[in-house]
Design a protein around this motif. Sequence first.
Motif, PDB file in Angstrom:
ATOM      1  N   ARG A 137      65.606  28.754 -14.378  1.00  0.00           N
ATOM      2  CA  ARG A 137      65.565  30.222 -14.347  1.00  0.00           C
ATOM      3  C   ARG A 137      65.348  30.642 -12.897  1.00  0.00           C
ATOM      4  NH1 ARG A 137      66.124  32.440 -19.844  1.00  0.00           N
ATOM      5  NH2 ARG A 137      65.976  30.535 -21.071  1.00  0.00           N
ATOM      6  N   PRO A 138      65.774  31.865 -12.534  1.00  0.00           N
ATOM      7  CA  PRO A 138      65.616  32.305 -11.145  1.00  0.00           C
ATOM      8  C   PRO A 138      64.186  32.157 -10.601  1.00  0.00           C
ATOM      9  CG  PRO A 138      67.095  33.785 -12.280  1.00  0.00           C
ATOM     10  CD  PRO A 138      66.579  32.820 -13.318  1.00  0.00           C
ATOM     11  N   ARG A 139      63.176  32.373 -11.451  1.00  0.00           N
ATOM     12  CA  ARG A 139      61.789  32.305 -10.954  1.00  0.00           C
ATOM     13  C   ARG A 139      61.410  30.888 -10.492  1.00  0.00           C
ATOM     14  NH1 ARG A 139      61.366  32.740 -16.465  1.00  0.00           N
ATOM     15  NH2 ARG A 139      60.425  30.937 -17.527  1.00  0.00           N
ATOM     16  N   GLN A 140      62.183  29.890 -10.914  1.00  0.00           N
ATOM     17  CA  GLN A 140      61.889  28.507 -10.544  1.00  0.00           C
ATOM     18  C   GLN A 140      62.586  28.089  -9.246  1.00  0.00           C
ATOM     19  OE1 GLN A 140      63.370  27.286 -14.498  1.00  0.00           O
ATOM     20  NE2 GLN A 140      61.439  26.185 -14.777  1.00  0.00           N
ATOM     21  N   LEU A 141      63.339  28.991  -8.672  1.00  0.00           N
ATOM     22  CA  LEU A 141      64.143  28.672  -7.483  1.00  0.00           C
ATOM     23  C   LEU A 141      63.562  29.284  -6.220  1.00  0.00           C
ATOM     24  CD1 LEU A 141      67.700  29.419  -8.955  1.00  0.00           C
ATOM     25  CD2 LEU A 141      66.521  27.207  -8.902  1.00  0.00           C
ATOM     26  N   SER A 142      63.868  28.661  -5.090  1.00  0.00           N
ATOM     27  CA  SER A 142      63.538  29.255  -3.785  1.00  0.00           C
ATOM     28  C   SER A 142      64.496  30.409  -3.495  1.00  0.00           C
ATOM     29  CB  SER A 142      63.675  28.204  -2.679  1.00  0.00           C
ATOM     30  OG  SER A 142      65.047  27.892  -2.480  1.00  0.00           O
ATOM     31  N   GLY A 143      64.181  31.196  -2.493  1.00  0.00           N
ATOM     32  CA  GLY A 143      65.060  32.307  -2.111  1.00  0.00           C
ATOM     33  C   GLY A 143      66.449  31.842  -1.733  1.00  0.00           C
ATOM     34  N   GLY A 144      66.521  30.745  -0.979  1.00  0.00           N
ATOM     35  CA  GLY A 144      67.828  30.228  -0.564  1.00  0.00           C
ATOM     36  C   GLY A 144      68.644  29.755  -1.747  1.00  0.00           C
ATOM     37  N   GLN A 145      67.961  29.120  -2.721  1.00  0.00           N
ATOM     38  CA  GLN A 145      68.658  28.671  -3.927  1.00  0.00           C
ATOM     39  C   GLN A 145      69.152  29.858  -4.750  1.00  0.00           C
ATOM     40  OE1 GLN A 145      65.419  26.270  -5.411  1.00  0.00           O
ATOM     41  NE2 GLN A 145      66.448  24.356  -4.846  1.00  0.00           N
ATOM     42  N   LYS A 146      68.311  30.886  -4.871  1.00  0.00           N
ATOM     43  CA  LYS A 146      68.730  32.094  -5.608  1.00  0.00           C
ATOM     44  C   LYS A 146      69.980  32.705  -4.976  1.00  0.00           C
ATOM     45  CE  LYS A 146      64.109  33.536  -7.051  1.00  0.00           C
ATOM     46  NZ  LYS A 146      63.055  34.530  -6.828  1.00  0.00           N
ATOM     47  N   GLN A 147      69.990  32.763  -3.643  1.00  0.00           N
ATOM     48  CA  GLN A 147      71.131  33.394  -2.989  1.00  0.00           C
ATOM     49  C   GLN A 147      72.389  32.556  -3.155  1.00  0.00           C
ATOM     50  OE1 GLN A 147      72.286  36.150  -2.591  1.00  0.00           O
ATOM     51  NE2 GLN A 147      71.285  36.976  -0.774  1.00  0.00           N
ATOM     52  N   ARG A 148      72.241  31.244  -3.176  1.00  0.00           N
ATOM     53  CA  ARG A 148      73.411  30.394  -3.407  1.00  0.00           C
ATOM     54  C   ARG A 148      73.945  30.570  -4.833  1.00  0.00           C
ATOM     55  NH1 ARG A 148      72.202  24.535  -2.013  1.00  0.00           N
ATOM     56  NH2 ARG A 148      69.988  25.061  -1.907  1.00  0.00           N
ATOM     57  N   VAL A 149      73.036  30.758  -5.798  1.00  0.00           N
ATOM     58  CA  VAL A 149      73.473  31.051  -7.173  1.00  0.00           C
ATOM     59  C   VAL A 149      74.186  32.402  -7.208  1.00  0.00           C
ATOM     60  CG1 VAL A 149      72.702  31.548  -9.540  1.00  0.00           C
ATOM     61  CG2 VAL A 149      71.671  29.659  -8.259  1.00  0.00           C
ATOM     62  N   ALA A 150      73.641  33.383  -6.485  1.00  0.00           N
ATOM     63  CA  ALA A 150      74.265  34.713  -6.450  1.00  0.00           C
ATOM     64  C   ALA A 150      75.682  34.634  -5.864  1.00  0.00           C
ATOM     65  CB  ALA A 150      73.406  35.682  -5.638  1.00  0.00           C
ATOM     66  N   ILE A 151      75.868  33.781  -4.856  1.00  0.00           N
ATOM     67  CA  ILE A 151      77.199  33.598  -4.271  1.00  0.00           C
ATOM     68  C   ILE A 151      78.129  32.932  -5.287  1.00  0.00           C
ATOM     69  CG2 ILE A 151      78.516  32.373  -2.476  1.00  0.00           C
ATOM     70  CD1 ILE A 151      76.039  32.781  -0.623  1.00  0.00           C
ATOM     71  N   ALA A 152      77.622  31.903  -5.988  1.00  0.00           N
ATOM     72  CA  ALA A 152      78.429  31.231  -7.016  1.00  0.00           C
ATOM     73  C   ALA A 152      78.815  32.214  -8.120  1.00  0.00           C
ATOM     74  CB  ALA A 152      77.655  30.053  -7.602  1.00  0.00           C
ATOM     75  N   ARG A 153      77.869  33.060  -8.510  1.00  0.00           N
ATOM     76  CA  ARG A 153      78.155  34.048  -9.560  1.00  0.00           C
ATOM     77  C   ARG A 153      79.281  34.995  -9.113  1.00  0.00           C
ATOM     78  NH1 ARG A 153      73.597  38.385 -11.254  1.00  0.00           N
ATOM     79  NH2 ARG A 153      73.914  38.935  -9.070  1.00  0.00           N
ATOM     80  N   ALA A 154      79.203  35.450  -7.865  1.00  0.00           N
ATOM     81  CA  ALA A 154      80.253  36.341  -7.348  1.00  0.00           C
ATOM     82  C   ALA A 154      81.600  35.613  -7.283  1.00  0.00           C
ATOM     83  CB  ALA A 154      79.859  36.874  -5.967  1.00  0.00           C
ATOM     84  N   LEU A 155      81.587  34.355  -6.827  1.00  0.00           N
ATOM     85  CA  LEU A 155      82.826  33.581  -6.712  1.00  0.00           C
ATOM     86  C   LEU A 155      83.443  33.290  -8.072  1.00  0.00           C
ATOM     87  CD1 LEU A 155      81.755  30.994  -3.991  1.00  0.00           C
ATOM     88  CD2 LEU A 155      83.492  32.772  -3.714  1.00  0.00           C
ATOM     89  N   ALA A 156      82.594  33.119  -9.090  1.00  0.00           N
ATOM     90  CA  ALA A 156      83.098  32.789 -10.437  1.00  0.00           C
ATOM     91  C   ALA A 156      83.985  33.895 -10.997  1.00  0.00           C
ATOM     92  CB  ALA A 156      81.931  32.511 -11.380  1.00  0.00           C
TER      93      ALA A 156
END
Length: 246
Positions: A137-156
């Motif tokens: 879940r997002p709360r388990q991630l660092s800020g950098g990891q969250k932003q990389r997920v956000a980039i993946a979500r946008a790319l998807a």
Amino acid sequence: MGEKILEVKHLSKSFGANVVLRDIDFTVSKGDVTTIIGASGSGKSTLLRCINLLETPTAGQVLFHDKDVTGKGVKATAYRAKVGMVFQSFNLFDNMTVLDNCIVGQTKVLKKQKEESRENAMRYLEKVGMAPYINARPRQLSGGQKQRVAIARALAMEPELLLFDEPTSALDPEMVGEVLTVMRSLAAEGTTMIVVTHEMAFARDVSNHVVFMSEGVICEEGTPQDVFEHPAQARTKEFLSRFLNG
């Protein structure tokens, strides 16, 4: 120069009596990496929000493939599927896993099947180095990891244009590099991007078009070499002086 994707024409934005953007004009072609730089409060983020229809321009036009998306009858959700956005504060769904964050837009907006959406999400999570975290879940991630997920979500969503609104400004310094590395690789692959950033080295080394804004107007724009090495305006020189001297 590639095919023209986006054109901003005479765009202005006011909040009441406060004029935030004045007569903004610029063009983005396929494969461009456009960085927008300038001091805080110069209107950079508001410009991105107008481009993505999160704010309604007071005047002017945003043309996507020559069609005015600020006009009546344009479905903002369908447009945003083609013009993705990565926010400063990640904007992930806290109640969903990393994988589901990257699936939900595909199934809800693009009406893709769950299995196809999952395969697509995994491909982009692998691309940004977040495949091992699909059940987190997002709360388990660092800020950098969250932003990389956000980039993946946008790319998807497989957009034609990706907007980044100060994607590293909420991150601790040691996490900035991991996000910029992903963005550099996207640029190298020809992803069309507009990036509002305070990362001057990224603007100088990665983009092919730099826009310098001050007090709601575009003061200067051109190639990184033009803007960083031969700035014409006093305000540009002043803004860049600390970076160049460093």
